[in-house]
Design a protein around this motif. Structure first.
Motif, PDB file in Angstrom:
ATOM      1  N   HIS A  64      22.480  40.419  72.545  1.00  0.00           N
ATOM      2  CA  HIS A  64      21.635  40.943  71.478  1.00  0.00           C
ATOM      3  C   HIS A  64      20.781  42.074  72.031  1.00  0.00           C
ATOM      4  O   HIS A  64      19.874  41.844  72.835  1.00  0.00           O
ATOM      5  CB  HIS A  64      20.769  39.814  70.925  1.00  0.00           C
ATOM      6  N   VAL A  78      25.074  42.170  69.094  1.00  0.00           N
ATOM      7  CA  VAL A  78      24.244  42.160  67.900  1.00  0.00           C
ATOM      8  C   VAL A  78      23.134  43.175  68.160  1.00  0.00           C
ATOM      9  O   VAL A  78      22.604  43.263  69.260  1.00  0.00           O
ATOM     10  CB  VAL A  78      23.630  40.762  67.674  1.00  0.00           C
ATOM     11  N   HIS A 104      28.700  44.954  66.419  1.00  0.00           N
ATOM     12  CA  HIS A 104      29.509  44.231  65.435  1.00  0.00           C
ATOM     13  C   HIS A 104      28.663  43.484  64.416  1.00  0.00           C
ATOM     14  O   HIS A 104      29.193  42.980  63.415  1.00  0.00           O
ATOM     15  CB  HIS A 104      30.457  43.265  66.153  1.00  0.00           C
ATOM     16  N   ALA A 105      27.339  43.421  64.627  1.00  0.00           N
ATOM     17  CA  ALA A 105      26.451  42.778  63.660  1.00  0.00           C
ATOM     18  C   ALA A 105      25.063  43.384  63.809  1.00  0.00           C
ATOM     19  O   ALA A 105      24.692  43.859  64.886  1.00  0.00           O
ATOM     20  CB  ALA A 105      26.402  41.275  63.878  1.00  0.00           C
ATOM     21  N   HIS A 106      24.300  43.358  62.713  1.00  0.00           N
ATOM     22  CA  HIS A 106      23.007  44.038  62.688  1.00  0.00           C
ATOM     23  C   HIS A 106      21.930  43.150  62.075  1.00  0.00           C
ATOM     24  O   HIS A 106      22.190  42.404  61.122  1.00  0.00           O
ATOM     25  CB  HIS A 106      23.092  45.332  61.865  1.00  0.00           C
ATOM     26  N   ALA A 160      22.880  44.661  56.915  1.00  0.00           N
ATOM     27  CA  ALA A 160      22.156  43.984  57.992  1.00  0.00           C
ATOM     28  C   ALA A 160      21.481  42.727  57.468  1.00  0.00           C
ATOM     29  O   ALA A 160      21.054  42.664  56.308  1.00  0.00           O
ATOM     30  CB  ALA A 160      21.107  44.915  58.597  1.00  0.00           C
ATOM     31  N   GLU A 161      21.367  41.742  58.340  1.00  0.00           N
ATOM     32  CA  GLU A 161      20.560  40.561  58.053  1.00  0.00           C
ATOM     33  C   GLU A 161      19.086  40.932  58.220  1.00  0.00           C
ATOM     34  O   GLU A 161      18.712  41.606  59.180  1.00  0.00           O
ATOM     35  CB  GLU A 161      20.922  39.438  59.036  1.00  0.00           C
ATOM     36  N   PHE A 193      21.889  32.999  62.175  1.00  0.00           N
ATOM     37  CA  PHE A 193      22.723  34.208  62.129  1.00  0.00           C
ATOM     38  C   PHE A 193      23.710  34.236  63.292  1.00  0.00           C
ATOM     39  O   PHE A 193      24.893  34.549  63.102  1.00  0.00           O
ATOM     40  CB  PHE A 193      21.832  35.447  62.157  1.00  0.00           C
ATOM     41  N   TYR A 194      23.246  33.909  64.492  1.00  0.00           N
ATOM     42  CA  TYR A 194      24.143  33.870  65.642  1.00  0.00           C
ATOM     43  C   TYR A 194      25.321  32.914  65.380  1.00  0.00           C
ATOM     44  O   TYR A 194      26.477  33.245  65.665  1.00  0.00           O
ATOM     45  CB  TYR A 194      23.405  33.384  66.892  1.00  0.00           C
ATOM     46  N   SER A 243      26.584  32.022  62.629  1.00  0.00           N
ATOM     47  CA  SER A 243      27.516  32.545  61.615  1.00  0.00           C
ATOM     48  C   SER A 243      28.522  33.513  62.205  1.00  0.00           C
ATOM     49  O   SER A 243      29.547  33.808  61.570  1.00  0.00           O
ATOM     50  CB  SER A 243      26.733  33.235  60.491  1.00  0.00           C
ATOM     51  N   LEU A 244      28.231  34.030  63.405  1.00  0.00           N
ATOM     52  CA  LEU A 244      29.113  35.015  64.033  1.00  0.00           C
ATOM     53  C   LEU A 244      30.122  34.390  64.982  1.00  0.00           C
ATOM     54  O   LEU A 244      31.057  35.068  65.417  1.00  0.00           O
ATOM     55  CB  LEU A 244      28.258  36.018  64.835  1.00  0.00           C
TER      56      LEU A 244
END
Length: 361
Positions: A96, A111, A137-139, A158-159, A356-357, A359-360
């Motif tokens: 992250h 992230v 790959h995720a925000h 983004a979350e 959130f983590y 979910s990835l």
């Protein structure tokens, strides 16, 4: 989960404060957390002690050659952090990155928290900023306003996970420490973040000159200012303008972490005239301390602070609202500000991050 949080600096910038507090809250939730950062200027640790349950990896970052440009320093920062992290990358479930330098160092596998979006003229920094937006790959964003900017500009969803705030540190300061600041500084308006373009420092200077017409005894105090970037030209303009206006702000520079809460709590008002922000952590700390808050009229700050802050769009507007903050006792607004700050806990932020983590994975 085995989590790596990465930051570009050990200094007390908002993103670094966020990184350490999040790391400690994740560790308190029984996660295995390591914080990585560059150690500039010989730093071997962060600006404050980090909780014992968090691992810290400081990557030495020696001074560059004479004449090194900002762009060259950015590229060297990315390379040094990336080379040090690469052998360990596969050991983490979550990587992250909290800023564009660390995101570039670890590449698209991370992230990324986008605290705010900038526009840079230095080519290397502009490219760093763009890659750090599009490659992860995720925000995560710390406010809906910034998340909406990310969607509008890049089509990225983004979350939204708000910052926490160290409420107890700012809400319960030692009266003797507060009195010591008052004895040294008198009546003062405080701003934290140093003197730089994004912080709206020149506008605050103009507002202060206007404020002194009706409040000649109040001082403007500027704390903080640790930064990777070279703002000497802007600082020189600020100092020249201060002379032209006939004002003499007190520039404290970086304040030791243990002294900051009492400095904030002793202020008569807190000014936050930033032109770009993602959340406004220093302003939320002021609310926790029960200090009247005046901020720039930006959508993101309207979102975060709503009715508990006073808003000004121009130097004149900032001056007017600072004047009202100094003269109008408003216990309802102050209590509401404390309540708002108390709701933003790092434990809640850590739980949202963990959801959130997961979910990835």
């Amino acid at each position: 989960m085995n989590i790596a949080l990465l930051s570009y600096s050990t200094k007390p910038r908002g993103g670094v404060v966020h990184t350490l507090a999040l790391a400690e809250a994740l560790a308190a939730a029984a996660q295995d957390v390591t914080v990585w950062s560059l150690g500039r200027g010989g730093d071997s640790g962060f600006f404050r002690e980090v909780g014992p349950d968090v691992r810290v990896r400081i990557v030495p970052f020696p001074d560059g050659p004479a004449g090194e440009t900002v762009g060259e320093r950015i590229l060297r920062s990315i390379a040094v952090l990336g080379d040090a992290f690469e052998p360990f990358a596969a050991t983490y479930d979550i990587v992250h990155a909290q800023d564009c330098i660390s995101a570039n160092a670890v590449g698209g596998r991370c992230v990324r928290t986008v605290h705010h979006l900038d526009q840079f003229t230095t080519p290397e920094l502009a490219a760093c900023h763009e890659r750090a937006v599009v490659e992860p790959h995720a925000h995560i964003c710390v406010s809906r306003a910034v998340a909406d900017e990310l969607t509008a500009g890049w089509g990225i969803k983004a979350e939204v996970i708000s910052n926490g705030v160290a409420y107890d540190r700012f809400a319960a300061t030692d009266p003797a420490d507060r009195e010591a600041w008052r004895a040294r500084l008198g009546s003062y308006v405080l701003t934290v973040g140093g003197i730089e373009p994004r912080k709206g420092s020149l506008d605050l200077l103009e507002a202060y000159a206007l404020l002194r017409i009706d409040h000649p005894g109040v001082r403007l105090v500027v704390a903080g200012g640790e930064t990777l970037f070279d703002y000497r030209e802007y600082r020189a303009r600020w100092e020249t303008r201060a002379c032209e206006l006939g004002v003499e702000p007190v520039v404290l520079g970086p304040v030791p972490d243990e002294q900051l809460p009492s400095l904030v709590a002793a202020a008569d008002a807190f000014a936050f005239p930033s032109l770009k922000e993602g959340f406004g952590l220093a302003a939320m700390e002021a609310l926790a301390a029960g200090v009247p808050l005046v901020v720039r009229d930006l959508p993101v700050l309207r979102e975060v602070f709503g009715p508990v802050a006073r808003f000004g769009a121009t130097p004149e507007g900032l001056a007017d609202e600072l004047g009202r903050a100094l003269t109008r006792h408003d216990p309802v607004r102050r209590a509401a500000g404390r309540e708002l700050a108390a709701r933003h806990t790092w434990n809640a932020a850590a739980r949202r991050h963990l959801d959130f983590y997961r979910s990835l994975t």
